[in-house]
Motif scaffolding. Structure first.
Motif, PDB file in Angstrom:
ATOM      1  N   ARG A  92       0.863  -1.190   0.000  1.00 32.10           N
ATOM      2  CA  ARG A  92       0.000   0.000   0.000  1.00 32.10           C
ATOM      3  C   ARG A  92       0.893   1.231   0.000  1.00 32.10           C
ATOM      4  O   ARG A  92       2.001   1.206   0.544  1.00 32.10           O
ATOM      5  CB  ARG A  92      -0.897   0.033   1.244  1.00 32.10           C
ATOM      6  CG  ARG A  92      -1.886  -1.112   1.330  1.00 32.10           C
ATOM      7  CD  ARG A  92      -2.750  -0.988   2.568  1.00 32.10           C
ATOM      8  NE  ARG A  92      -2.015  -1.245   3.788  1.00 32.10           N
ATOM      9  CZ  ARG A  92      -2.227  -0.633   4.947  1.00 32.10           C
ATOM     10  NH1 ARG A  92      -3.120   0.345   5.031  1.00 32.10           N
ATOM     11  NH2 ARG A  92      -1.534  -0.949   6.013  1.00 32.10           N
ATOM     12  N   TRP A 149      -3.626   7.733  -3.562  1.00 35.33           N
ATOM     13  CA  TRP A 149      -3.846   6.801  -2.445  1.00 35.33           C
ATOM     14  C   TRP A 149      -4.078   5.400  -2.983  1.00 35.33           C
ATOM     15  O   TRP A 149      -5.135   5.094  -3.534  1.00 35.33           O
ATOM     16  CB  TRP A 149      -5.049   7.257  -1.624  1.00 35.33           C
ATOM     17  CG  TRP A 149      -5.320   6.425  -0.405  1.00 35.33           C
ATOM     18  CD1 TRP A 149      -4.759   6.555   0.832  1.00 35.33           C
ATOM     19  CD2 TRP A 149      -6.242   5.314  -0.304  1.00 35.33           C
ATOM     20  NE1 TRP A 149      -5.268   5.602   1.690  1.00 35.33           N
ATOM     21  CE2 TRP A 149      -6.164   4.833   1.028  1.00 35.33           C
ATOM     22  CE3 TRP A 149      -7.108   4.690  -1.209  1.00 35.33           C
ATOM     23  CZ2 TRP A 149      -6.946   3.760   1.472  1.00 35.33           C
ATOM     24  CZ3 TRP A 149      -7.867   3.617  -0.766  1.00 35.33           C
ATOM     25  CH2 TRP A 149      -7.789   3.164   0.555  1.00 35.33           C
ATOM     26  N   GLY A 151      -4.349   2.430  -1.173  1.00 37.40           N
ATOM     27  CA  GLY A 151      -4.422   1.920   0.186  1.00 37.40           C
ATOM     28  C   GLY A 151      -5.101   0.579   0.331  1.00 37.40           C
ATOM     29  O   GLY A 151      -5.425   0.170   1.448  1.00 37.40           O
ATOM     30  N   ARG A 174      -9.794   1.938   5.866  1.00 38.55           N
ATOM     31  CA  ARG A 174      -8.453   2.483   5.639  1.00 38.55           C
ATOM     32  C   ARG A 174      -8.530   3.849   4.967  1.00 38.55           C
ATOM     33  O   ARG A 174      -7.800   4.776   5.340  1.00 38.55           O
ATOM     34  CB  ARG A 174      -7.640   1.521   4.777  1.00 38.55           C
ATOM     35  CG  ARG A 174      -7.336   0.189   5.443  1.00 38.55           C
ATOM     36  CD  ARG A 174      -6.611  -0.744   4.500  1.00 38.55           C
ATOM     37  NE  ARG A 174      -6.204  -1.982   5.147  1.00 38.55           N
ATOM     38  CZ  ARG A 174      -5.588  -2.980   4.532  1.00 38.55           C
ATOM     39  NH1 ARG A 174      -5.317  -2.883   3.238  1.00 38.55           N
ATOM     40  NH2 ARG A 174      -5.242  -4.066   5.201  1.00 38.55           N
TER      41      ARG A 174
END
Length: 340
Positions: A92, A149, A151, A174
């Motif tokens: 991530r 992002w 994630g 998250r």
């Protein structure tokens, strides 16, 4: 359609069981959040994550995964700035483009299927293109920043997992935690969430209660909600789709099975959903952040607070004024239509 449903219901647990082992990586030194957003604190965090990425590259090489090692070495190059990184369990990351410490407008990009540490180039290119568009005609509030992002473990486009919200359900907490850390670190900034394809399912699950100016759904197969109001967000919800985007042919249904639900419900660009529409041009599923494109300019205008709701009667929740001092910027009327 029935054959596809039956095949997917059988393949889902099999695909999960057959998932290959993740490439090993060290435990990160900093949490997967933003932390303090001062220039000094960000510089320290970027340096710590660069060291962590290099360590992950060494472990990937020792594991025999040269592709992952090469990708990580590129990510650790001088000038790259990762506010968050965790190479474990597939990996991530959250990469920053622009001056996060001083940007008055911040876009958080949430990717869809087939995006990962080993297939990162297109995601990064889109973030760079959006950053360039924000910088092209910057105002006194600065040119803005973009956070790419990544994630969560995105599904493959051709996998049964792309037909259910299971991965989105796991990713939503998250994303919610990350956005909350960003709003805490930059309380005066105007923050927008830009969600591509399956990423819009993630955003739909994460949206409730987040302090955002905008949520932009593009190339979306649906978000699991019947209306924009069902997302329970103070943000303005936008939706757009390119004329040549194959996702427009996806059935907008929700079919309950024994262990999951197939499909994501109502089309976000339909009038019944109630989102504000924006011009998305004639491009395809992966063309929205192409430099110079119509949707890129449209979404940059949304991030800058210059776009007006393009369809009369669309649901446009009231924004709380105090967290977003830039929300009252002069509006630039845009013209577009939703594709049913």
């Amino acid at each position: 359609m029935l054959a596809a449903v039956v095949a997917a219901s059988v393949a889902l647990p099999v695909a999960a069981a057959a998932r290959p082992a993740a490439v090993p990586a060290p435990v990160p030194d900093v949490p997967f959040d933003v932390g303090a957003a001062t220039p000094a604190a960000l510089a320290q965090r970027y340096a710590a994550n660069r060291d962590g990425i290099r360590a992950a590259a060494r472990m990937a090489a020792a594991h025999g995964d040269r592709r992952r090692a090469g990708s990580l070495r590129a990510m650790a190059a001088p000038g790259r700035r990762f506010v968050s990184f965790d190479g474990r369990d597939g990996g991530r990351s959250a990469e920053v483009f622009g001056d996060l410490a001083h940007a008055g407008r911040i876009a958080v990009l949430v990717p869809g299927s087939d995006t990962g540490l080993d297939a990162y180039g297109r995601f990064r290119a889109g973030a760079e293109a959006l950053r360039g568009e924000l910088r092209a005609d910057a105002t006194g509030d600065g040119p803005g920043a973009v956070v790419a992002w990544l994630g969560y473990a995105t599904p493959s486009t051709v996998s049964p997992e792309s037909l259910t919200a299971d991965r989105a359900e796991a990713a939503a907490p998250r994303l919610r935690d990350f956005v909350r850390s960003l709003t805490a670190a930059r309380p005066g900034a105007r923050i927008s969430l830009l969600c591509h394809s399956y990423g819009s399912v993630v955003c739909g699950r994460a949206a409730a209660g987040l302090r955002l100016a905008d949520i932009v759904l593009y190339a979306s197969p649906g978000v699991g909600a019947d209306t924009a109001a069902d997302l329970r967000t103070p943000a303005t919800v936008w939706a757009g789709r390119g004329a040549d985007d194959w996702v427009g042919e996806v059935p907008h249904v929700r079919i309950p099975l024994l262990v999951t639900t197939l499909g994501f419900g109502r089309d976000p660009v339909s009038p019944a959903f109630g989102a504000c529409s924006f011009p998305a041009g004639a491009g395809g599923h992966s063309d929205y952040l192409t430099p110079g494109s119509v949707p890129l300019r449209s979404m940059a205008g949304i991030v800058k607070g210059e776009a007006a709701c393009a369809r009369p009667g669309a649901a446009r929740p009231q924004r709380p004024r105090s967290p977003f001092p830039y929300a009252q910027a002069p509006a630039l009327q845009t013209h577009g239509r939703a594709h049913a």
